[in-house]
Design a protein around this motif. Structure first.
Motif, PDB file in Angstrom:
ATOM      1  N   VAL A  90       0.843  -1.194   0.000  1.00  0.00           N
ATOM      2  CA  VAL A  90       0.000   0.000   0.000  1.00  0.00           C
ATOM      3  C   VAL A  90       0.879   1.244   0.000  1.00  0.00           C
ATOM      4  O   VAL A  90       1.738   1.417   0.873  1.00  0.00           O
ATOM      5  N   VAL A  91       0.669   2.104  -0.970  1.00  0.00           N
ATOM      6  CA  VAL A  91       1.438   3.342  -1.104  1.00  0.00           C
ATOM      7  C   VAL A  91       0.716   4.473  -0.387  1.00  0.00           C
ATOM      8  O   VAL A  91      -0.476   4.700  -0.603  1.00  0.00           O
ATOM      9  N   ASP A 103     -10.766   8.276  -7.465  1.00  0.00           N
ATOM     10  CA  ASP A 103     -10.780   6.941  -6.863  1.00  0.00           C
ATOM     11  C   ASP A 103      -9.629   6.708  -5.884  1.00  0.00           C
ATOM     12  O   ASP A 103      -9.422   5.583  -5.423  1.00  0.00           O
ATOM     13  N   ILE A 104      -8.891   7.759  -5.559  1.00  0.00           N
ATOM     14  CA  ILE A 104      -7.815   7.652  -4.573  1.00  0.00           C
ATOM     15  C   ILE A 104      -8.165   8.514  -3.373  1.00  0.00           C
ATOM     16  O   ILE A 104      -8.405   9.725  -3.512  1.00  0.00           O
ATOM     17  N   PRO A 105      -8.216   7.930  -2.177  1.00  0.00           N
ATOM     18  CA  PRO A 105      -8.580   8.716  -0.988  1.00  0.00           C
ATOM     19  C   PRO A 105      -7.514   9.732  -0.613  1.00  0.00           C
ATOM     20  O   PRO A 105      -6.310   9.460  -0.712  1.00  0.00           O
ATOM     21  N   ILE A 116     -10.328   5.704   4.509  1.00  0.00           N
ATOM     22  CA  ILE A 116      -9.218   4.758   4.434  1.00  0.00           C
ATOM     23  C   ILE A 116      -9.593   3.498   3.649  1.00  0.00           C
ATOM     24  O   ILE A 116      -8.757   2.903   2.957  1.00  0.00           O
ATOM     25  N   TYR A 117     -10.860   3.110   3.708  1.00  0.00           N
ATOM     26  CA  TYR A 117     -11.272   1.869   3.049  1.00  0.00           C
ATOM     27  C   TYR A 117     -11.206   1.964   1.527  1.00  0.00           C
ATOM     28  O   TYR A 117     -11.147   0.938   0.836  1.00  0.00           O
ATOM     29  N   ASP A 118     -11.173   3.180   1.009  1.00  0.00           N
ATOM     30  CA  ASP A 118     -11.096   3.363  -0.447  1.00  0.00           C
ATOM     31  C   ASP A 118      -9.695   3.098  -0.994  1.00  0.00           C
ATOM     32  O   ASP A 118      -9.484   3.176  -2.206  1.00  0.00           O
ATOM     33  N   TYR A 119      -8.733   2.794  -0.122  1.00  0.00           N
ATOM     34  CA  TYR A 119      -7.384   2.486  -0.607  1.00  0.00           C
ATOM     35  C   TYR A 119      -7.411   1.291  -1.562  1.00  0.00           C
ATOM     36  O   TYR A 119      -6.559   1.166  -2.456  1.00  0.00           O
ATOM     37  N   LYS A 120      -8.406   0.423  -1.407  1.00  0.00           N
ATOM     38  CA  LYS A 120      -8.474  -0.791  -2.214  1.00  0.00           C
ATOM     39  C   LYS A 120      -8.673  -0.500  -3.693  1.00  0.00           C
ATOM     40  O   LYS A 120      -8.406  -1.358  -4.544  1.00  0.00           O
TER      41      LYS A 120
END
Length: 340
Positions: A90-91, A103-105, A116-120
């Protein structure tokens, strides 16, 4: 248990600060790698009481590593972050490259932790601009109480936000003012920064604003609320570390200054220092090395129906960059990865 962490850009100001903060906060590290470009290969950096030797970013295999904290600027991030993310690492990126992608939190843990859950989506999380980070920490608890309509902010940003060369330029220009014949011409900045202020950070846009000002507008909307109107004037000042902001807030509902003061005192990440006497406020020099965002000069704005003014100060290398990155890593570990 613990996490395998890579710090990318470990020899720079922010990268070194990331290592310091990871050690200070006793982040559960199983293994840590300090990565740098080939020109810095073999440089030693500190991690708590340990000394790390930098490894080559170009050949590093991110497979099996949990998180990579990036502090290398947008161009290099564009090359290496997708490699790390594709390898399952995870970057958490400190550059501006990914902040405005839907689409990037974009996260400040005290403000929008559930993002934070949108990191996926892409295995990447963005860290906001330094001036935005400290401001939204102050805005969010007030917004929850009285709904913010509009923010007018003027920033007083230290030269460390431009990197080591800018800090050297301020130092050398200051010394040169006292030694005839040793004056130092501007190089990093378009005008002299010593004993001066420069109302220009980043490039100019077509509407006359600068990109730094645009960032504060767009990032506040993404992190706090898209309905908030923001106008900013960003100024570079001859301070080595620590950003300051004068913030005027217009609310939908009335908010008394005393209630606002109490709300901010109870809010995470904030320390209120607000005595109406000489020295009863916080300045950049006093915030250096501290985790908190300091709020002072809280007062009613009598020129509008529902308005407040406040003064906001924070260490930009910490909350504005390295600390927020580490806090995101802590949040990711606590809510998602759960290896700590």
């Amino acid at each position: 248990m613990g996490y395998r962490i890579a710090v990318v850009g470990a020899t720079g100001n922010v990268g070194r600060e990331m290592l310091n903060i990871l050690a200070e906060r006793e982040f559960p590290v199983k293994e840590i790698a300090a990565l740098a470009s080939r020109r810095s290969l073999g440089t030693e950096v500190s991690f708590g009481d340990k000394t790390l030797t930098t490894l080559d970013l170009d050949t590093f295999d991110f497979s099996g590593w949990d998180m990579a904290l990036f502090a290398i600027g947008s161009d290099a991030t564009k090359k290496y972050a997708p490699i790390a993310a594709k390898a399952g690492c995870v970057v958490i990126d400190n550059s501006s490259l990914y902040r405005y992608e839907h689409d990037i939190p974009l996260i400040v843990p005290e403000v929008n932790p559930d993002a934070i859950y949108d990191y996926k989506n892409r295995n990447i999380i963005a860290n906001p601009n330094c001036s935005t980070a400290q401001m939204v920490v102050a805005l969010k608890p007030l917004h929850d109480r009285a709904r913010i309509k509009r923010v007018v902010v003027s920033t007083y940003q230290s030269v460390s936000g431009s990197g080591k060369e800018a800090m050297d330029e301020l130092w050398n220009q200051t010394k040169g003012m006292y030694v005839p014949g040793q004056e130092v011409a501007p190089s990093v900045y378009p005008k002299q920064i010593a004993f001066n202020v420069i109302p220009h950070i980043d490039v100019f846009l077509e509407d006359g604003s600068t990109k730094e000002e645009w960032k504060m507008v767009v990032e506040t909307k993404k992190i706090v609320d898209p309905m908030i109107k923001v106008t900013a004037t960003c100024v570079r000042v001859p301070v080595f570390v620590g950003h300051s902001e004068s913030i005027n807030i217009e609310f939908e509902d009335f908010l008394d200054e005393d209630e606002a003061r109490e709300i901010l005192r109870e809010a995470p990440g904030i320390l209120v220092v607000d005595k109406r006497e000489p020295g009863g406020y916080t300045t950049p020099v006093e915030c250096v090395g501290d985790y908190a965002t300091f709020i002072s000069r809280i007062r009613q704005d009598s020129t509008i129906e529902n308005g407040l003014n406040l003064w906001c100060v924070s260490d930009n290398l910490r909350k504005g960059a390295a600390l927020n990155t580490v806090q995101i890593a802590e949040l990711l570990g606590r809510k998602v990865l759960k290896k700590g």
